[in-house]
Design an enzyme around this catalytic site. Structure first.
Site, PDB file in Angstrom:
ATOM      1  N   GLU A  13     -65.307  44.106  64.298  1.00 37.78           N
ATOM      2  CA  GLU A  13     -66.990  44.048  64.371  1.00 37.78           C
ATOM      3  C   GLU A  13     -67.405  43.041  63.103  1.00 37.78           C
ATOM      4  O   GLU A  13     -68.502  43.143  62.628  1.00 37.78           O
ATOM      5  CB  GLU A  13     -67.478  45.280  64.211  1.00 37.78           C
ATOM      6  CG  GLU A  13     -67.223  46.363  65.270  1.00 37.78           C
ATOM      7  CD  GLU A  13     -67.553  47.761  64.892  1.00 37.78           C
ATOM      8  OE1 GLU A  13     -68.684  48.222  65.284  1.00 37.78           O
ATOM      9  OE2 GLU A  13     -66.832  48.438  64.431  1.00 37.78           O
ATOM     10  N   SER A 175     -68.261  49.536  68.674  1.00 38.96           N
ATOM     11  CA  SER A 175     -68.467  48.462  69.414  1.00 38.96           C
ATOM     12  C   SER A 175     -67.888  48.424  70.916  1.00 38.96           C
ATOM     13  O   SER A 175     -67.854  47.412  71.535  1.00 38.96           O
ATOM     14  CB  SER A 175     -68.437  47.159  69.067  1.00 38.96           C
ATOM     15  OG  SER A 175     -69.498  46.876  67.873  1.00 38.96           O
ATOM     16  N   TYR A 241     -74.691  42.852  71.637  1.00 35.20           N
ATOM     17  CA  TYR A 241     -74.919  41.888  70.713  1.00 35.20           C
ATOM     18  C   TYR A 241     -75.229  40.348  71.526  1.00 35.20           C
ATOM     19  O   TYR A 241     -75.607  39.654  70.652  1.00 35.20           O
ATOM     20  CB  TYR A 241     -73.618  41.535  69.937  1.00 35.20           C
ATOM     21  CG  TYR A 241     -73.177  42.862  69.082  1.00 35.20           C
ATOM     22  CD1 TYR A 241     -74.010  43.387  68.190  1.00 35.20           C
ATOM     23  CD2 TYR A 241     -72.048  43.321  69.619  1.00 35.20           C
ATOM     24  CE1 TYR A 241     -73.694  44.646  67.725  1.00 35.20           C
ATOM     25  CE2 TYR A 241     -71.660  44.500  68.862  1.00 35.20           C
ATOM     26  CZ  TYR A 241     -72.254  45.104  67.988  1.00 35.20           C
ATOM     27  OH  TYR A 241     -71.997  46.227  67.358  1.00 35.20           O
ATOM     28  N   ARG A 280     -76.519  56.573  62.299  1.00 32.60           N
ATOM     29  CA  ARG A 280     -77.120  56.651  63.381  1.00 32.60           C
ATOM     30  C   ARG A 280     -76.178  57.510  64.429  1.00 32.60           C
ATOM     31  O   ARG A 280     -74.877  57.275  64.523  1.00 32.60           O
ATOM     32  CB  ARG A 280     -77.117  55.143  64.146  1.00 32.60           C
ATOM     33  CG  ARG A 280     -78.276  55.064  65.161  1.00 32.60           C
ATOM     34  CD  ARG A 280     -78.105  53.641  65.814  1.00 32.60           C
ATOM     35  NE  ARG A 280     -77.142  53.979  66.923  1.00 32.60           N
ATOM     36  CZ  ARG A 280     -76.108  52.721  66.788  1.00 32.60           C
ATOM     37  NH1 ARG A 280     -75.828  51.742  66.207  1.00 32.60           N
ATOM     38  NH2 ARG A 280     -74.973  52.984  67.785  1.00 32.60           N
ATOM     39  N   ASP A 282     -75.774  58.713  68.245  1.00 30.66           N
ATOM     40  CA  ASP A 282     -75.656  58.366  69.690  1.00 30.66           C
ATOM     41  C   ASP A 282     -75.357  59.681  70.697  1.00 30.66           C
ATOM     42  O   ASP A 282     -74.565  60.532  70.541  1.00 30.66           O
ATOM     43  CB  ASP A 282     -74.683  57.609  70.152  1.00 30.66           C
ATOM     44  CG  ASP A 282     -74.818  55.864  69.349  1.00 30.66           C
ATOM     45  OD1 ASP A 282     -75.977  56.000  68.691  1.00 30.66           O
ATOM     46  OD2 ASP A 282     -73.988  55.336  69.354  1.00 30.66           O
ATOM     47  N   GLU A 295     -71.091  60.256  69.226  1.00 32.79           N
ATOM     48  CA  GLU A 295     -70.576  59.903  68.123  1.00 32.79           C
ATOM     49  C   GLU A 295     -71.698  59.489  66.919  1.00 32.79           C
ATOM     50  O   GLU A 295     -72.870  59.424  67.291  1.00 32.79           O
ATOM     51  CB  GLU A 295     -69.844  58.562  68.151  1.00 32.79           C
ATOM     52  CG  GLU A 295     -70.888  57.403  68.688  1.00 32.79           C
ATOM     53  CD  GLU A 295     -69.975  56.184  68.121  1.00 32.79           C
ATOM     54  OE1 GLU A 295     -69.065  55.925  67.317  1.00 32.79           O
ATOM     55  OE2 GLU A 295     -70.694  55.066  68.577  1.00 32.79           O
ATOM     56  N   ASN A 297     -72.586  57.028  63.473  1.00 31.76           N
ATOM     57  CA  ASN A 297     -72.201  55.563  63.135  1.00 31.76           C
ATOM     58  C   ASN A 297     -72.771  55.455  61.637  1.00 31.76           C
ATOM     59  O   ASN A 297     -73.890  55.672  61.411  1.00 31.76           O
ATOM     60  CB  ASN A 297     -72.778  54.519  63.843  1.00 31.76           C
ATOM     61  CG  ASN A 297     -72.334  54.561  65.431  1.00 31.76           C
ATOM     62  OD1 ASN A 297     -71.315  54.091  65.777  1.00 31.76           O
ATOM     63  ND2 ASN A 297     -73.216  55.232  66.294  1.00 31.76           N
ATOM     64  N   GLY A 301     -75.213  48.900  62.942  1.00 28.81           N
ATOM     65  CA  GLY A 301     -75.685  47.460  62.802  1.00 28.81           C
ATOM     66  C   GLY A 301     -77.064  47.426  62.174  1.00 28.81           C
ATOM     67  O   GLY A 301     -78.040  48.266  62.358  1.00 28.81           O
TER      68      GLY A 301
HETATM   69  N1  ADP Z   1     -68.416  60.215  77.919  1.00 26.62           N
HETATM   70  C1  ADP Z   1     -69.288  59.348  77.933  1.00 26.62           C
HETATM   71  N2  ADP Z   1     -70.151  59.325  79.069  1.00 26.62           N
HETATM   72  C2  ADP Z   1     -70.939  58.513  79.651  1.00 26.62           C
HETATM   73  N3  ADP Z   1     -70.812  56.988  78.727  1.00 26.62           N
HETATM   74  C3  ADP Z   1     -69.815  56.943  77.644  1.00 26.62           C
HETATM   75  C4  ADP Z   1     -69.182  58.245  77.305  1.00 26.62           C
HETATM   76  N4  ADP Z   1     -68.498  57.594  76.045  1.00 26.62           N
HETATM   77  C5  ADP Z   1     -68.662  56.567  75.742  1.00 26.62           C
HETATM   78  N5  ADP Z   1     -69.822  56.103  76.659  1.00 26.62           N
HETATM   79  C6  ADP Z   1     -70.462  54.722  76.706  1.00 26.62           C
HETATM   80  O1  ADP Z   1     -69.752  53.705  76.061  1.00 26.62           O
HETATM   81  C7  ADP Z   1     -70.528  53.463  75.062  1.00 26.62           C
HETATM   82  C8  ADP Z   1     -69.609  53.413  73.642  1.00 26.62           C
HETATM   83  O2  ADP Z   1     -69.210  54.496  73.437  1.00 26.62           O
HETATM   84  P1  ADP Z   1     -68.882  55.355  72.071  1.00 26.62           P
HETATM   85  O3  ADP Z   1     -68.462  56.797  71.975  1.00 26.62           O
HETATM   86  O4  ADP Z   1     -70.339  55.304  71.369  1.00 26.62           O
HETATM   87  O5  ADP Z   1     -68.211  54.394  71.013  1.00 26.62           O
HETATM   88  P2  ADP Z   1     -68.144  53.200  70.163  1.00 26.62           P
HETATM   89  O6  ADP Z   1     -67.758  53.809  68.719  1.00 26.62           O
HETATM   90  O7  ADP Z   1     -67.319  52.149  70.836  1.00 26.62           O
HETATM   91  O8  ADP Z   1     -69.497  52.784  70.234  1.00 26.62           O
HETATM   92  C9  ADP Z   1     -71.480  54.544  74.859  1.00 26.62           C
HETATM   93  O9  ADP Z   1     -72.838  53.795  74.120  1.00 26.62           O
HETATM   94  C10 ADP Z   1     -71.843  54.826  76.407  1.00 26.62           C
HETATM   95  O10 ADP Z   1     -72.694  53.797  76.804  1.00 26.62           O
HETATM   96 MG    MG Z   2     -71.536  54.133  69.930  1.00 25.81          MG
END
Ligand code: ADP
Ligand code: MG
Length: 337
Positions: A13, A175, A241, A280, A282, A295, A297, A301
């Site tokens: 990143e 990301s 991005y 943040r 999510d 998760e 963060n 960003g």
């Molecule tokens: N269990 C899940 N169900 C649906 N979408 C998911 C799931 N896990 C991840 N995603 C999708 O992938 C994106 C990135 O996953 P995330 O767990 O937030 O990891 P990162 O740390 O890469 O942001 C999420 O914003 C979502 O759009």
């Molecule tokens: Mg995420």
């Protein structure tokens, strides 16, 4: 205040952090601070050259692993705390994303030198970076999070526990790097192998259909909820991005009760991981209205397209004031453990 802004670094990143850091530098200066940029991958930044290079925005793909390995080989490590711009700062603003800048390593280097740094300390940063431990702590705190299994795991067990489609992702990345939406049983192990290129720990997670929401926390308070509407199936690196690839709505179109519920989940998640300052959190919102925490963060960003700046704006907090408040939160307490 005298502030060292950390930007760049050697994680995937890096480019996002350069964009965040330049904006943070501008914002802090406009708020009256004496701010200096420092790249822990080299110790210095050539600000005009960097601004020119970043003028077109963040590249559509992260830097190559070879390029990052080269940067990491020359990185300062613990010597970062001894740089005059860092050592003499009242507060270090950490605008690094991913890797050592977000996983607690840089936080520990600064804390052990007695320096105050924005955001979470070494422990909270490490917990938030590790999605497996985060999810265990979310559940313990009553924050719902989708079922998961850690690799290595047999395809049959994953399918029995999680069904299809399912998500495979590195446990400690960001990301959306190395993440796959698996729709076919034969793709489970290849997806695990792909994720393993980015991390020594890989997670399979139940797919949560529905909406994508995010909640910023600033000084313990939840900011207005945001919704991310993407053209593709995932909120992936490019969608994150590239202007126009995703639409963010602040405040999200949710009932007052749903808003309060997801904000409450976010505050609990923040506390469960012992986070500080700002973060943040999510979520996915399933079609039945249930929320599922993905998760946290800890160094979200701060680019023009980023979510925390948009959430703050929706709360009436302009970007310079947001950065100033993040700095003041860090200045008000001794370094976090
Ligand atoms: N269990 C899940 N169900 C649906 N979408 C998911 C799931 N896990 C991840 N995603 C999708 O992938 C994106 C990135 O996953 P995330 O767990 O937030 O990891 P990162 O740390 O890469 O942001 C999420 O914003 C979502 O759009
Ligand atoms: Mg995420």
């Amino acid at each position: 205040m005298r502030i060292a802004v950390l930007l760049g670094g050697s994680s995937s990143e890096r480019d996002v952090s350069l964009a965040s850091g330049l904006r943070v530098l501008d914002a802090l200066r406009s708020a009256g601070h004496d701010a200096t940029g420092v790249d822990p991958a080299s110790g210095v930044i050539d600000e005009p050259a960097l601004r020119a290079a970043m003028a077109a925005g963040v590249a559509r793909t992260p830097p190559t692993r070879e390029a990052l390995a080269q940067l990491a080989a020359g990185a300062l490590g613990p010597r970062l705390a001894a740089l005059p711009a860092v050592r003499d700062a009242d507060v270090v603003f950490n605008a690094l994303h991913g890797g050592a800048g977000e996983d607690g390593t840089v936080q520990a280097i600064l804390a052990s030198a007695g320096l105050r740094c924005t955001g979470s300390g070494p422990l909270g940063s490490a917990l938030a970076m590790d999605k497996d431990l985060s999810k265990t702590l979310f559940r313990a705190a009553g924050v719902p999070t989708a079922d998961w299994r850690m690799a290595p795991v047999a395809t049959d067990e994953v399918l029995g526990a999680l069904g299809l489609p399912l998500i495979v992702k590195p446990s400690k990345q960001g990301s959306t790097v190395g993440l796959t939406l698996v729709k076919d049983a034969t793709d489970v192990q290849p997806a695990i192998a792909r994720a393993a290129e980015h991390d020594d720990e890989v997670m399979c997670e139940r797919y949560v259909p529905g909406r994508e929401l995010t909640v910023g926390i600033l000084g313990g308070e939840a900011l207005p909820v945001g919704e991310i509407i993407t053209a593709g199936e995932l909120y992936d690196y490019e969608a994150k991005y590239t202007a126009g690839m995703a639409r963010e709505v602040f405040p999200a179109d949710l009932s007052a009760a749903a808003t309060a519920q997801v904000q409450d989940h976010a505050r609990r998640a923040f506390a469960a991981l012992k986070l500080r300052g700002y973060a943040r959190i999510d979520f996915r919102m399933a079609p039945d209205g249930s929320f599922w925490c993905l998760e946290a963060n800890t160094n979200p960003g701060m680019t023009e397209l980023s979510l925390i700046p948009q959430a703050a704006a929706a709360a009436g907090i302009p970007f310079p004031e947001l950065c100033d408040r993040i700095v003041r939160l860090a200045a008000a307490e001794p370094p976090a453990r």
